[in-house]
Write a protein that holds these residues in place. Structure first.
Motif, PDB file in Angstrom:
ATOM      1  N   GLU A  53       8.027  -0.717  10.398  1.00 51.75           N
ATOM      2  CA  GLU A  53       9.032   0.121   9.810  1.00 51.75           C
ATOM      3  C   GLU A  53       8.242   0.882   8.624  1.00 51.75           C
ATOM      4  O   GLU A  53       7.729   0.070   7.847  1.00 51.75           O
ATOM      5  N   LYS A  54       8.498   2.160   8.584  1.00 51.73           N
ATOM      6  CA  LYS A  54       7.927   2.994   7.417  1.00 51.73           C
ATOM      7  C   LYS A  54       9.144   3.005   6.575  1.00 51.73           C
ATOM      8  O   LYS A  54      10.370   3.449   6.746  1.00 51.73           O
ATOM      9  N   VAL A  55       8.852   2.649   5.027  1.00 49.47           N
ATOM     10  CA  VAL A  55       9.676   2.637   4.126  1.00 49.47           C
ATOM     11  C   VAL A  55      10.035   4.040   3.701  1.00 49.47           C
ATOM     12  O   VAL A  55       9.022   4.759   3.646  1.00 49.47           O
ATOM     13  N   SER A  56      11.090   4.053   3.017  1.00 47.05           N
ATOM     14  CA  SER A  56      11.551   5.488   2.524  1.00 47.05           C
ATOM     15  C   SER A  56      11.064   5.554   0.936  1.00 47.05           C
ATOM     16  O   SER A  56      10.987   6.817   0.640  1.00 47.05           O
ATOM     17  N   ASP A  57      11.241   4.717   0.161  1.00 43.53           N
ATOM     18  CA  ASP A  57      10.568   4.617  -1.175  1.00 43.53           C
ATOM     19  C   ASP A  57       9.947   3.282  -1.421  1.00 43.53           C
ATOM     20  O   ASP A  57      10.233   2.312  -0.458  1.00 43.53           O
ATOM     21  N   GLY A  58       9.130   3.467  -2.269  1.00 44.07           N
ATOM     22  CA  GLY A  58       8.474   2.054  -2.756  1.00 44.07           C
ATOM     23  C   GLY A  58       7.148   1.692  -2.299  1.00 44.07           C
ATOM     24  O   GLY A  58       6.515   2.650  -1.394  1.00 44.07           O
ATOM     25  N   ARG A  59       6.585   0.573  -2.832  1.00 44.08           N
ATOM     26  CA  ARG A  59       5.129   0.364  -2.357  1.00 44.08           C
ATOM     27  C   ARG A  59       4.934  -1.202  -2.050  1.00 44.08           C
ATOM     28  O   ARG A  59       5.844  -2.015  -2.333  1.00 44.08           O
ATOM     29  N   ILE A  60       4.319  -1.055  -0.946  1.00 42.20           N
ATOM     30  CA  ILE A  60       3.880  -2.577  -0.490  1.00 42.20           C
ATOM     31  C   ILE A  60       2.380  -2.828  -0.661  1.00 42.20           C
ATOM     32  O   ILE A  60       1.586  -2.189  -0.324  1.00 42.20           O
ATOM     33  N   TYR A  61       2.047  -3.931  -0.921  1.00 45.43           N
ATOM     34  CA  TYR A  61       0.657  -4.559  -1.616  1.00 45.43           C
ATOM     35  C   TYR A  61       0.615  -5.755  -0.664  1.00 45.43           C
ATOM     36  O   TYR A  61       1.133  -6.781  -0.527  1.00 45.43           O
ATOM     37  N   ILE A  62      -0.751  -5.783  -0.089  1.00 46.45           N
ATOM     38  CA  ILE A  62      -1.124  -7.192   0.689  1.00 46.45           C
ATOM     39  C   ILE A  62      -2.542  -7.337   0.230  1.00 46.45           C
ATOM     40  O   ILE A  62      -3.380  -6.533   0.335  1.00 46.45           O
ATOM     41  N   ASN A  63      -2.731  -8.527  -0.629  1.00 42.16           N
ATOM     42  CA  ASN A  63      -4.157  -8.788  -1.096  1.00 42.16           C
ATOM     43  C   ASN A  63      -4.454  -7.807  -2.015  1.00 42.16           C
ATOM     44  O   ASN A  63      -5.500  -7.386  -2.008  1.00 42.16           O
ATOM     45  N   ASN A  68       1.169   1.077   2.386  1.00 42.55           N
ATOM     46  CA  ASN A  68       2.135   2.080   2.946  1.00 42.55           C
ATOM     47  C   ASN A  68       1.623   3.009   4.104  1.00 42.55           C
ATOM     48  O   ASN A  68       2.358   3.098   4.988  1.00 42.55           O
ATOM     49  N   ASP A  69       0.369   3.357   3.981  1.00 41.08           N
ATOM     50  CA  ASP A  69      -0.109   4.127   5.067  1.00 41.08           C
ATOM     51  C   ASP A  69      -1.119   3.598   5.948  1.00 41.08           C
ATOM     52  O   ASP A  69      -1.527   4.393   6.590  1.00 41.08           O
ATOM     53  N   ILE A  70      -1.333   2.301   5.961  1.00 37.43           N
ATOM     54  CA  ILE A  70      -2.161   1.711   6.803  1.00 37.43           C
ATOM     55  C   ILE A  70      -1.158   1.050   8.049  1.00 37.43           C
ATOM     56  O   ILE A  70      -0.282   0.454   7.880  1.00 37.43           O
ATOM     57  N   PRO A  71      -1.722   1.552   9.107  1.00 36.39           N
ATOM     58  CA  PRO A  71      -1.191   1.271  10.460  1.00 36.39           C
ATOM     59  C   PRO A  71      -1.065  -0.460  10.737  1.00 36.39           C
ATOM     60  O   PRO A  71      -1.584  -1.025  10.070  1.00 36.39           O
ATOM     61  N   ALA A  72       0.116  -0.744  11.296  1.00 44.45           N
ATOM     62  CA  ALA A  72       0.249  -2.303  11.368  1.00 44.45           C
ATOM     63  C   ALA A  72      -1.043  -2.815  11.921  1.00 44.45           C
ATOM     64  O   ALA A  72      -1.071  -4.094  11.539  1.00 44.45           O
ATOM     65  N   LYS A  73      -1.664  -2.640  13.011  1.00 45.20           N
ATOM     66  CA  LYS A  73      -2.863  -3.194  13.365  1.00 45.20           C
ATOM     67  C   LYS A  73      -3.953  -3.457  12.485  1.00 45.20           C
ATOM     68  O   LYS A  73      -4.799  -4.074  12.572  1.00 45.20           O
ATOM     69  N   ASP A  74      -3.868  -2.601  11.473  1.00 47.37           N
ATOM     70  CA  ASP A  74      -4.923  -2.896  10.319  1.00 47.37           C
ATOM     71  C   ASP A  74      -4.486  -3.495   9.168  1.00 47.37           C
ATOM     72  O   ASP A  74      -5.115  -3.682   8.133  1.00 47.37           O
ATOM     73  N   ARG A  75      -3.312  -3.890   9.212  1.00 50.65           N
ATOM     74  CA  ARG A  75      -2.796  -4.665   7.943  1.00 50.65           C
ATOM     75  C   ARG A  75      -3.332  -6.186   7.807  1.00 50.65           C
ATOM     76  O   ARG A  75      -2.991  -7.006   6.719  1.00 50.65           O
ATOM     77  N   ASP A  76      -3.944  -6.734   9.006  1.00 51.06           N
ATOM     78  CA  ASP A  76      -4.168  -8.256   9.133  1.00 51.06           C
ATOM     79  C   ASP A  76      -3.085  -9.033   8.639  1.00 51.06           C
ATOM     80  O   ASP A  76      -3.302 -10.070   7.994  1.00 51.06           O
TER      81      ASP A  76
END
Length: 366
Positions: A53-63, A68-76
């Motif tokens: 799901e693409k967020v409308s606002d805000g930021r998501i950090y993994i490690n 936010n702009d990284i495709p699902a397949k590359d989020r590990d």
């Protein structure tokens, strides 16, 4: 170290918000449960973390990397869905190694990993079977194994046990907890089952109508619910919430009343309103002899519903003189009948007071 962090995340569909201004973090290796009623936004939130799901606002950090702009397949991250999503034409072994094969891992290493995961999940004897030859519980373990074998940054599970029967769900839940303790993978788990949330979670994020209601350990959320929504949702049976009025040093319930201790009185005297919601956990209610009905902290009920549960019986009684009910448990098989009057004692040191207008907890303060 923060493994996953969300900052002011929202997801809107036109003018409708599925999740709104969500912020929290998950430590490395932590088991975090997103819990709430159906439609509260928990699956949308999980899919946003996964990149589905693409967020409308805000930021998501993994490690610590903004994704936010990284495709699902590359989020590990590895996600297990409610419907398992196994490849029907592949064997269990081929399903397990699929992700490793796509990453071009050496075949000998793949085989060792498959054997190791299959052994830990108790499915070594199923490696040559195809999904249609497996039970629901076996398929679930294969789906879990396929996610675990990748050793992802985070492990995302969306109601993975909901299709299993009660006994198998309990067994698989215990297996999940054991695997998490053994592997230490950061896990985000979605469920509407508050029992599952309390059993599995190290951190609970309680959601309702797309917003966070409370974040904390299962113990903290249970013993200090932030509001009426959390109080009524967590616990089995859930907390009783009844309307009361504070008058002359007592909590008035129709023509009956309960005394208050000095600490509670101090909170109520400093409050502008005199009408509140009284929260009482079922375990803070006990049936007593009618001869004690004039003792402080007792109420008279009329029994409306009797549900034998084996080692105990769930009773629902209407507080005489009101339209409010109390649910509570008595040991063994209760021998009474509906419409029977019953005296119960309330443990006044374990009650909660909530604001009747906004539902926020007023007492106790933690």
């Amino acid at each position: 170290m923060k493994k996953v962090e969300l900052q002011n995340v929202s997801r809107r569909y036109g003018n409708t918000s599925a999740i709104e201004d969500i912020s929290f973090s998950i430590a490395e290796g932590q088991f975090c449960v997103l819990v709430g009623p159906s439609g509260c936004g928990k699956s949308t939130l999980l899919r946003a973390i996964a990149g589905l799901e693409k967020v409308s606002d805000g930021r998501i950090y993994i490690n610590e990397q903004r994704v936010n702009d990284i495709p699902a397949k590359d989020r590990d991250v590895a996600m297990v869905f409610q419907n398992y999503a196994l490849y029907p034409h592949l064997t269990v072994a081929e399903n397990l190694e699929f992700g490793l094969k796509m990453r071009k891992i050496d075949p000998k290493i793949r085989e060792k990993q498959v054997q190791k995961i299959a052994q830990s999940l108790g499915i070594s004897h199923l490696l040559n079977r195809k999904p249609k030859q497996l039970s629901g519980g076996q398929q679930q373990r294969v789906a879990l194994g396929r996610a675990i074998i990748r050793q992802p940054q985070a492990f995302l599970l969306d109601e993975p046990l909901s299709n299993l029967d009660a006994q198998l769900r309990e067994e698989t839940r215990a297996e999940l907890k054991r695997l998490h303790q053994e592997l230490g993978i950061t896990t985000i788990y979605v469920t509407h089952d508050q029992g599952e949330a309390m059993t599995l979670g190290e951190q609970l994020v309680v959601l309702s109508e797309g917003k966070i209601q409370q974040i904390g350990t299962p113990e903290a959320v249970y013993h200090y619910p932030a509001n009426l929504m959390v109080a009524g949702f967590l616990g089995s049976p859930p907390m009783n919430c009844v309307r009361v009025q504070y008058m002359d040093g007592k909590l008035q319930l129709g023509k009956q009343s309960l005394p208050v201790n000095s600490e509670l009185e101090k909170h109520l005297l400093n409050y502008n309103e005199n009408k509140f919601c009284l929260g009482i956990r079922p375990e803070a209610i006990s049936a007593v002899s009618p001869s004690l009905e004039d003792e402080f902290g007792t109420l008279e009920l009329e029994v409306k519903l009797i549900e034998p549960l084996g080692r105990e019986t769930l009773l629902r009684g209407e507080i005489v003189g009101t339209e409010d009910d109390l649910n509570f448990l008595v040991p063994g098989i209760w021998q009474g009948k509906p419409e029977q009057r019953l005296t119960v004692k309330i443990d006044l040191d374990r009650v909660f007071i909530f604001d009747q207008n906004n539902g926020e907890r007023i007492y106790p303060r933690n």
